[in-house]
Design an enzyme around this catalytic site. Sequence first.
Site, PDB file in Angstrom:
ATOM      1  N   LYS A 117      -7.241 -10.519   8.230  1.00  0.00           N
ATOM      2  CA  LYS A 117      -7.091  -9.552   7.496  1.00  0.00           C
ATOM      3  C   LYS A 117      -7.988  -8.707   8.146  1.00  0.00           C
ATOM      4  O   LYS A 117      -7.514  -7.127   8.858  1.00  0.00           O
ATOM      5  CB  LYS A 117      -7.802  -9.442   6.103  1.00  0.00           C
ATOM      6  CG  LYS A 117      -7.429  -9.859   5.085  1.00  0.00           C
ATOM      7  CD  LYS A 117      -7.215  -9.917   3.406  1.00  0.00           C
ATOM      8  CE  LYS A 117      -6.565 -10.454   3.226  1.00  0.00           C
ATOM      9  NZ  LYS A 117      -6.804 -10.713   1.139  1.00  0.00           N
ATOM     10  N   PRO A 141      -1.806   3.058  -0.317  1.00  0.00           N
ATOM     11  CA  PRO A 141      -2.097   3.258   0.598  1.00  0.00           C
ATOM     12  C   PRO A 141      -3.503   1.780   0.712  1.00  0.00           C
ATOM     13  O   PRO A 141      -3.677   1.480  -0.212  1.00  0.00           O
ATOM     14  CB  PRO A 141      -2.740   4.432   0.466  1.00  0.00           C
ATOM     15  CG  PRO A 141      -3.002   5.229  -0.775  1.00  0.00           C
ATOM     16  CD  PRO A 141      -1.947   3.721  -1.007  1.00  0.00           C
ATOM     17  N   ASP A 142      -3.449   1.379   1.883  1.00  0.00           N
ATOM     18  CA  ASP A 142      -4.480   0.621   2.118  1.00  0.00           C
ATOM     19  C   ASP A 142      -5.048   1.757   2.749  1.00  0.00           C
ATOM     20  O   ASP A 142      -5.302   1.684   3.688  1.00  0.00           O
ATOM     21  CB  ASP A 142      -3.332  -0.545   3.436  1.00  0.00           C
ATOM     22  CG  ASP A 142      -5.017  -2.092   3.652  1.00  0.00           C
ATOM     23  OD1 ASP A 142      -6.250  -1.629   3.242  1.00  0.00           O
ATOM     24  OD2 ASP A 142      -4.079  -2.948   3.129  1.00  0.00           O
ATOM     25  N   ILE A 143      -6.695   1.580   1.746  1.00  0.00           N
ATOM     26  CA  ILE A 143      -7.105   2.105   2.268  1.00  0.00           C
ATOM     27  C   ILE A 143      -8.263   1.895   3.559  1.00  0.00           C
ATOM     28  O   ILE A 143      -8.609   2.914   4.368  1.00  0.00           O
ATOM     29  CB  ILE A 143      -8.241   2.310   0.850  1.00  0.00           C
ATOM     30  CG1 ILE A 143      -8.068   3.172  -0.269  1.00  0.00           C
ATOM     31  CG2 ILE A 143     -10.029   3.246   1.091  1.00  0.00           C
ATOM     32  CD1 ILE A 143      -8.421   2.711  -1.569  1.00  0.00           C
ATOM     33  N   LYS A 151      -6.409  -5.355   9.622  1.00  0.00           N
ATOM     34  CA  LYS A 151      -6.471  -3.319   9.513  1.00  0.00           C
ATOM     35  C   LYS A 151      -7.615  -3.432  10.115  1.00  0.00           C
ATOM     36  O   LYS A 151      -8.507  -2.348   9.994  1.00  0.00           O
ATOM     37  CB  LYS A 151      -7.023  -3.961   8.301  1.00  0.00           C
ATOM     38  CG  LYS A 151      -6.223  -4.902   7.027  1.00  0.00           C
ATOM     39  CD  LYS A 151      -6.541  -4.497   5.228  1.00  0.00           C
ATOM     40  CE  LYS A 151      -5.480  -5.091   4.373  1.00  0.00           C
ATOM     41  NZ  LYS A 151      -6.152  -4.665   3.395  1.00  0.00           N
ATOM     42  N   ASN A 194      -7.574  -5.324 -12.489  1.00  0.00           N
ATOM     43  CA  ASN A 194      -8.794  -7.344 -11.787  1.00  0.00           C
ATOM     44  C   ASN A 194      -9.727  -7.225 -12.661  1.00  0.00           C
ATOM     45  O   ASN A 194      -9.898  -5.750 -12.834  1.00  0.00           O
ATOM     46  CB  ASN A 194      -7.998  -6.799 -10.126  1.00  0.00           C
ATOM     47  CG  ASN A 194      -8.800  -6.091  -9.320  1.00  0.00           C
ATOM     48  OD1 ASN A 194     -10.294  -5.813  -9.859  1.00  0.00           O
ATOM     49  ND2 ASN A 194      -8.576  -5.373  -9.050  1.00  0.00           N
ATOM     50  N   ASP A 252      -2.820  -3.565  -5.039  1.00  0.00           N
ATOM     51  CA  ASP A 252      -2.378  -4.060  -3.543  1.00  0.00           C
ATOM     52  C   ASP A 252      -0.846  -2.406  -4.584  1.00  0.00           C
ATOM     53  O   ASP A 252      -0.541  -1.674  -3.238  1.00  0.00           O
ATOM     54  CB  ASP A 252      -2.011  -4.459  -3.198  1.00  0.00           C
ATOM     55  CG  ASP A 252      -2.545  -4.995  -2.711  1.00  0.00           C
ATOM     56  OD1 ASP A 252      -3.428  -4.411  -1.714  1.00  0.00           O
ATOM     57  OD2 ASP A 252      -3.524  -6.500  -2.643  1.00  0.00           O
ATOM     58  N   PHE A 310     -14.033  -6.690   2.186  1.00  0.00           N
ATOM     59  CA  PHE A 310     -14.327  -7.759   1.944  1.00  0.00           C
ATOM     60  C   PHE A 310     -12.882  -8.372   1.787  1.00  0.00           C
ATOM     61  O   PHE A 310     -11.789  -7.584   1.661  1.00  0.00           O
ATOM     62  CB  PHE A 310     -14.749  -8.027   0.414  1.00  0.00           C
ATOM     63  CG  PHE A 310     -16.382  -7.920   0.181  1.00  0.00           C
ATOM     64  CD1 PHE A 310     -16.217  -6.510   1.005  1.00  0.00           C
ATOM     65  CD2 PHE A 310     -16.431  -8.745  -0.470  1.00  0.00           C
ATOM     66  CE1 PHE A 310     -18.657  -6.960   0.757  1.00  0.00           C
ATOM     67  CE2 PHE A 310     -18.440  -8.661  -0.301  1.00  0.00           C
ATOM     68  CZ  PHE A 310     -19.047  -7.723   0.415  1.00  0.00           C
ATOM     69  N   LYS A 345       3.681   7.470 -24.570  1.00  0.00           N
ATOM     70  CA  LYS A 345       3.091   5.311 -24.777  1.00  0.00           C
ATOM     71  C   LYS A 345       4.354   4.894 -24.354  1.00  0.00           C
ATOM     72  O   LYS A 345       5.045   5.280 -25.944  1.00  0.00           O
ATOM     73  CB  LYS A 345       2.147   5.029 -25.916  1.00  0.00           C
ATOM     74  CG  LYS A 345       1.869   3.977 -26.320  1.00  0.00           C
ATOM     75  CD  LYS A 345       1.398   3.544 -27.701  1.00  0.00           C
ATOM     76  CE  LYS A 345       1.330   2.127 -28.106  1.00  0.00           C
ATOM     77  NZ  LYS A 345       0.199   1.935 -29.736  1.00  0.00           N
TER      78      LYS A 345
HETATM   79  O1  PMT Z   1     -16.961  -6.563  -8.117  1.00  0.00           O
HETATM   80  P1  PMT Z   1     -17.879  -7.934  -8.752  1.00  0.00           P
HETATM   81  O2  PMT Z   1     -16.918  -8.560 -10.020  1.00  0.00           O
HETATM   82  O3  PMT Z   1     -19.771  -7.848  -8.123  1.00  0.00           O
HETATM   83  O4  PMT Z   1     -16.650  -8.765  -7.415  1.00  0.00           O
HETATM   84  C1  PMT Z   1     -16.637  -8.666  -6.219  1.00  0.00           C
HETATM   85  C2  PMT Z   1     -15.592  -8.837  -4.730  1.00  0.00           C
HETATM   86  C3  PMT Z   1     -14.925 -10.792  -5.901  1.00  0.00           C
HETATM   87  C4  PMT Z   1     -14.711  -8.011  -6.207  1.00  0.00           C
HETATM   88  C5  PMT Z   1     -15.779  -8.236  -3.583  1.00  0.00           C
HETATM   89  O5  PMT Z   1     -16.589  -9.316  -3.321  1.00  0.00           O
HETATM   90  C6  PMT Z   1     -14.447  -8.357  -2.613  1.00  0.00           C
HETATM   91  O6  PMT Z   1     -14.147  -9.563  -2.536  1.00  0.00           O
HETATM   92  N1  PMT Z   1     -14.389  -7.302  -2.804  1.00  0.00           N
HETATM   93  C7  PMT Z   1     -12.496  -7.503  -2.528  1.00  0.00           C
HETATM   94  C8  PMT Z   1     -11.596  -7.342  -2.832  1.00  0.00           C
HETATM   95  C9  PMT Z   1     -10.525  -7.728  -2.706  1.00  0.00           C
HETATM   96  O7  PMT Z   1      -9.895  -7.103  -2.934  1.00  0.00           O
HETATM   97  O8  PMT Z   1     -10.013  -7.895  -1.333  1.00  0.00           O
HETATM   98  P2  PMT Z   1      -8.547  -8.102  -0.600  1.00  0.00           P
HETATM   99  O9  PMT Z   1      -8.376  -9.441   0.064  1.00  0.00           O
HETATM  100  O10 PMT Z   1      -7.426  -8.403  -1.703  1.00  0.00           O
HETATM  101  O11 PMT Z   1      -8.444  -6.659   0.149  1.00  0.00           O
HETATM  102  C10 PMT Z   1      -9.263  -7.085   1.859  1.00  0.00           C
HETATM  103  C11 PMT Z   1      -9.723  -5.425   2.199  1.00  0.00           C
HETATM  104  O12 PMT Z   1      -9.083  -4.325   1.572  1.00  0.00           O
HETATM  105  C12 PMT Z   1     -10.988  -5.342   0.720  1.00  0.00           C
HETATM  106  O13 PMT Z   1     -12.064  -4.437   1.156  1.00  0.00           O
HETATM  107  C13 PMT Z   1     -10.126  -4.178   0.044  1.00  0.00           C
HETATM  108  O14 PMT Z   1     -11.207  -3.693  -0.371  1.00  0.00           O
HETATM  109  C14 PMT Z   1      -9.593  -3.899   0.851  1.00  0.00           C
HETATM  110  N2  PMT Z   1      -8.580  -2.650   0.585  1.00  0.00           N
HETATM  111  C15 PMT Z   1      -7.226  -3.632  -0.487  1.00  0.00           C
HETATM  112  C16 PMT Z   1      -6.259  -2.796  -0.494  1.00  0.00           C
HETATM  113  C17 PMT Z   1      -6.068  -1.285  -0.404  1.00  0.00           C
HETATM  114  N3  PMT Z   1      -5.053  -1.101  -1.487  1.00  0.00           N
HETATM  115  N4  PMT Z   1      -6.626  -0.862   0.329  1.00  0.00           N
HETATM  116  C18 PMT Z   1      -7.762  -1.598   0.391  1.00  0.00           C
HETATM  117  O15 PMT Z   1      -9.012  -1.093   1.115  1.00  0.00           O
END
Ligand code: PMT
Length: 398
Positions: free
Chosen positions: A337, A305-307, A341, A210, A279, A323, A289
């Site tokens: 969320k 896994p959701d960390i 979470k 991403n 995700d 975030f 390849k």
């Molecule tokens: O890196 P930059 O270019 O500065 O951009 C910043 C940002 C937009 C990446 C950052 O500010 C941000 O929003 N990060 C979270 C992005 C995200 O994955 O959001 P989410 O809504 O999909 O996930 C929610 C939370 O679960 C996040 O804290 C994420 O780290 C966590 N997560 C998600 C999926 C997963 N498998 N494991 C997780 O821990």
Amino acid sequence: MLQLTNKHILLGVTGGIAAYKSAEIIRRLQEHGANVQVVMTKAAQEFITPLTLQALSGNPVHCDLLNPAAEAAMGHIELARWADLVVIAPASADFMARFANGQADDLLSTLCLATNAPVAIAPAMNQAMWHDPATQQNLQTLNDRKISIFGPGEGSQACGDVGPGRMLGPDEIVELAAKQFQSNILDGVTVVITAGPTREAIDPVRYISNHSSGKMGYALAAAAVECGAAVTLISGPVALETPDRVNQIDVESAAEMHQSVLDQLGICDIFIGAAAVADYRPILAANQKIKKSAESMTIELTRNPDIISAVASHEHRPFTVGFAAETQNVEEYARGKLENKKMDLIVANDVSDKEIGFNSDNNAVSVIWKDGMKSIPTTSKYQLSRILIAEINAHYKK
Ligand code: PMT
């Protein structure tokens, strides 16, 4: 050792004989790693030329508020957001009066109103002007507004008088500027932060990922370490330098990030998940390849896994901050969320706006917790991080 590496310092120069020392301040700031942009008032240009300060700072000097060409290059709002700290040295009695009154009649005074960054002034004037009740009242107003006042020193003055009003020396000003970035609110606290994207391999040369640049997570790491925390940054692949005094662990995939985070639990007091974790990942990553043949191909994905959920439900659960990157219904989805979470706080990020969110230098967010919310308007990611760390600390200490 002063810590000013990569800090954006906006140096304001106003009209006074001490303006010649501004040249030296620029050099000292740069020696400690800062990037310096200079803004001069009209009166300052009577004492030292913009050309001199431009040559020393390596950046164009900003002098006009209403100059279309200058605004097109770096507008005053952009400059206000660029700054991590504004230092006005020398600050004349006239500038202090205009600043205390909230005037916006030139570029420098306007920037002081527009910036979210801390502002410090180094007064420089004749001792009688310093003692004057009007100046002392302005000083009190600025003190009340939490403007940092560097000096002034005492001694013989250019006009022959002796007394207070001498601008502090460049070394003292730079030392005080560096102190603006340090606090001890997180002394003894261990913070683990994830940043950047993850890469999920399709084959040895291709991956799913991403647009995360890591800027947000790295800025948080810098801000946390400046507050006294011991910081571990678990980073996906990005093109950023490790912030000073931060312990960095590099990972590629969500699975690697997951394992590295679990390894830190037990010694972690605050966890901040700023990474954009994929995700899903391909069920099978090819060993070789994949050759182009069919007109279309399908890659079957499986959930990663959701960390952050694993962190928040761990037996050694730290204070957990996530975030939420959303393109619509930002607050509603972020609240979902936060609950699902089991986080303590979530920072909601509207990534539909290209000026904020992924890969931008600025960001605007809402911090959301169970029974409250606080919005933070657009500012640099570093400045935002300082505000977020203070907010996280306040909730953590509760
Ligand atoms: O890196 P930059 O270019 O500065 O951009 C910043 C940002 C937009 C990446 C950052 O500010 C941000 O929003 N990060 C979270 C992005 C995200 O994955 O959001 P989410 O809504 O999909 O996930 C929610 C939370 O679960 C996040 O804290 C994420 O780290 C966590 N997560 C998600 C999926 C997963 N498998 N494991 C997780 O821990």
